[in-house]
Design a protein around this motif. Sequence first.
Motif, PDB file in Angstrom:
ATOM      1  N   ALA A   4      16.213  15.318  20.483  1.00 39.00           N
ATOM      2  CA  ALA A   4      17.527  15.857  20.134  1.00 39.00           C
ATOM      3  C   ALA A   4      18.510  14.745  19.784  1.00 39.00           C
ATOM      4  N   ALA A   5      18.524  13.669  20.565  1.00 44.23           N
ATOM      5  CA  ALA A   5      19.446  12.558  20.298  1.00 44.23           C
ATOM      6  C   ALA A   5      19.108  11.890  18.971  1.00 44.23           C
ATOM      7  N   PHE A   6      17.837  11.613  18.745  1.00 45.57           N
ATOM      8  CA  PHE A   6      17.396  10.973  17.507  1.00 45.57           C
ATOM      9  C   PHE A   6      17.757  11.848  16.306  1.00 45.57           C
ATOM     10  N   SER A   7      17.460  13.141  16.395  1.00 45.89           N
ATOM     11  CA  SER A   7      17.742  14.066  15.289  1.00 45.89           C
ATOM     12  C   SER A   7      19.234  14.146  15.002  1.00 45.89           C
ATOM     13  N   PHE A   8      20.049  14.203  16.059  1.00 46.19           N
ATOM     14  CA  PHE A   8      21.497  14.269  15.878  1.00 46.19           C
ATOM     15  C   PHE A   8      22.005  13.018  15.165  1.00 46.19           C
TER      16      PHE A   8
ATOM     17  N   ALA B 262      24.204  16.836  22.391  1.00 44.06           N
ATOM     18  CA  ALA B 262      23.083  17.583  21.809  1.00 44.06           C
ATOM     19  C   ALA B 262      21.911  17.653  22.782  1.00 44.06           C
ATOM     20  N   VAL B 263      21.649  16.551  23.472  1.00 41.57           N
ATOM     21  CA  VAL B 263      20.567  16.538  24.463  1.00 41.57           C
ATOM     22  C   VAL B 263      20.884  17.499  25.600  1.00 41.57           C
ATOM     23  N   LEU B 264      22.108  17.433  26.112  1.00 44.46           N
ATOM     24  CA  LEU B 264      22.475  18.265  27.258  1.00 44.46           C
ATOM     25  C   LEU B 264      22.515  19.752  26.914  1.00 44.46           C
ATOM     26  N   LYS B 265      22.875  20.077  25.685  1.00 47.89           N
ATOM     27  CA  LYS B 265      22.980  21.484  25.288  1.00 47.89           C
ATOM     28  C   LYS B 265      21.674  22.085  24.806  1.00 47.89           C
ATOM     29  N   GLY B 266      20.782  21.275  24.258  1.00 42.91           N
ATOM     30  CA  GLY B 266      19.642  21.906  23.623  1.00 42.91           C
ATOM     31  C   GLY B 266      18.329  21.179  23.699  1.00 42.91           C
TER      32      GLY B 266
END
Length: 95
Positions: A2-6, A60-64
Amino acid sequence: KAAFSFLKAHPVNGFDVFMEATHHGPGNLKTPCLFVEIGSGEKEWGNEEAGAAVAGAIEAVLKGWKKQEGKVALGFGGGHYCPSFSKMEADGFAF
Protein backbone atom coordinates in the motif's frame (compact mmCIF):
# COMPACT_ATOMS: atom_id res chain seq x y z
CA LYS A 1 2.45 -2.76 -0.97
CA ALA A 2 0.00 0.00 0.00
CA ALA A 3 2.78 2.47 0.88
CA PHE A 4 4.77 1.69 -2.28
CA SER A 5 1.66 1.97 -4.49
CA PHE A 6 0.62 5.26 -2.89
CA LEU A 7 4.06 6.82 -3.35
CA LYS A 8 4.26 5.66 -6.98
CA ALA A 9 0.82 7.20 -7.61
CA HIS A 10 1.79 10.50 -5.89
CA PRO A 11 5.29 11.29 -7.16
CA VAL A 12 7.33 14.11 -5.64
CA ASN A 13 9.68 15.97 -7.97
CA GLY A 14 13.30 15.06 -7.26
CA PHE A 15 12.52 11.80 -5.45
CA ASP A 16 12.50 8.20 -6.61
CA VAL A 17 10.39 5.46 -5.06
CA PHE A 18 12.08 2.12 -4.51
CA MET A 19 12.40 -0.67 -2.00
CA GLU A 20 15.41 -1.61 0.10
CA ALA A 21 16.26 -5.28 0.46
CA THR A 22 17.56 -4.79 3.99
CA HIS A 23 17.40 -2.20 6.72
CA HIS A 24 19.98 -1.37 9.35
CA GLY A 25 17.80 -1.74 12.41
CA PRO A 26 16.37 -1.85 14.85
CA GLY A 27 16.56 -5.57 14.19
CA ASN A 28 15.21 -7.06 17.39
CA LEU A 29 11.55 -6.05 17.03
CA LYS A 30 9.00 -8.77 17.70
CA THR A 31 6.30 -7.11 15.58
CA PRO A 32 6.45 -6.77 11.79
CA CYS A 33 7.42 -3.25 10.77
CA LEU A 34 7.85 -1.07 7.72
CA PHE A 35 10.32 1.76 7.18
CA VAL A 36 9.27 4.61 4.86
CA GLU A 37 12.09 7.10 4.44
CA ILE A 38 12.60 10.51 2.87
CA GLY A 39 16.10 10.60 1.42
CA SER A 40 19.20 10.53 3.53
CA GLY A 41 19.95 14.11 4.50
CA GLU A 42 18.56 17.26 6.08
CA LYS A 43 17.69 18.79 2.70
CA GLU A 44 15.38 15.85 1.90
CA TRP A 45 14.02 15.54 5.44
CA GLY A 46 12.90 19.19 5.36
CA ASN A 47 10.95 18.80 2.11
CA GLU A 48 7.31 19.37 3.11
CA GLU A 49 5.90 17.86 -0.09
CA ALA A 50 7.88 14.66 0.51
CA GLY A 51 6.72 14.63 4.14
CA ALA A 52 3.10 14.94 3.04
CA ALA A 53 3.58 12.09 0.55
CA VAL A 54 5.03 9.81 3.24
CA ALA A 55 2.21 10.76 5.63
CA GLY A 56 -0.26 9.83 2.89
CA ALA A 57 1.51 6.52 2.35
CA ILE A 58 1.32 5.73 6.07
CA GLU A 59 -2.38 6.62 6.07
CA ALA A 60 -2.92 4.34 3.05
CA VAL A 61 -1.31 1.46 4.96
CA LEU A 62 -3.41 2.07 8.07
CA LYS A 63 -6.67 2.40 6.14
CA GLY A 64 -6.34 -0.33 3.59
CA TRP A 65 -3.41 -2.65 3.98
CA LYS A 66 -5.62 -5.76 3.99
CA LYS A 67 -7.22 -4.68 0.70
CA GLN A 68 -3.99 -4.79 -1.29
CA GLU A 69 -3.73 -7.53 -3.86
CA GLY A 70 -0.86 -8.86 -5.88
CA LYS A 71 1.07 -11.94 -6.75
CA VAL A 72 3.15 -12.74 -3.68
CA ALA A 73 6.87 -12.90 -4.39
CA LEU A 74 10.05 -13.55 -2.45
CA GLY A 75 13.19 -12.02 -3.91
CA PHE A 76 16.77 -13.24 -3.54
CA GLY A 77 19.95 -11.56 -4.67
CA GLY A 78 20.85 -8.09 -5.74
CA GLY A 79 22.23 -5.23 -3.72
CA HIS A 80 20.90 -3.18 -0.83
CA TYR A 81 18.61 -1.27 -3.19
CA CYS A 82 16.68 -3.61 -5.42
CA PRO A 83 15.54 -1.91 -8.63
CA SER A 84 14.36 -5.16 -10.23
CA PHE A 85 12.11 -5.95 -7.27
CA SER A 86 10.87 -2.35 -7.14
CA LYS A 87 9.86 -2.63 -10.80
CA MET A 88 8.10 -5.93 -10.11
CA GLU A 89 6.29 -4.34 -7.14
CA ALA A 90 5.10 -1.52 -9.41
CA ASP A 91 3.92 -4.15 -11.91
CA GLY A 92 1.65 -5.88 -9.39
CA PHE A 93 3.81 -8.18 -7.28
CA ALA A 94 3.85 -7.97 -3.48
CA PHE A 95 7.08 -8.69 -1.60
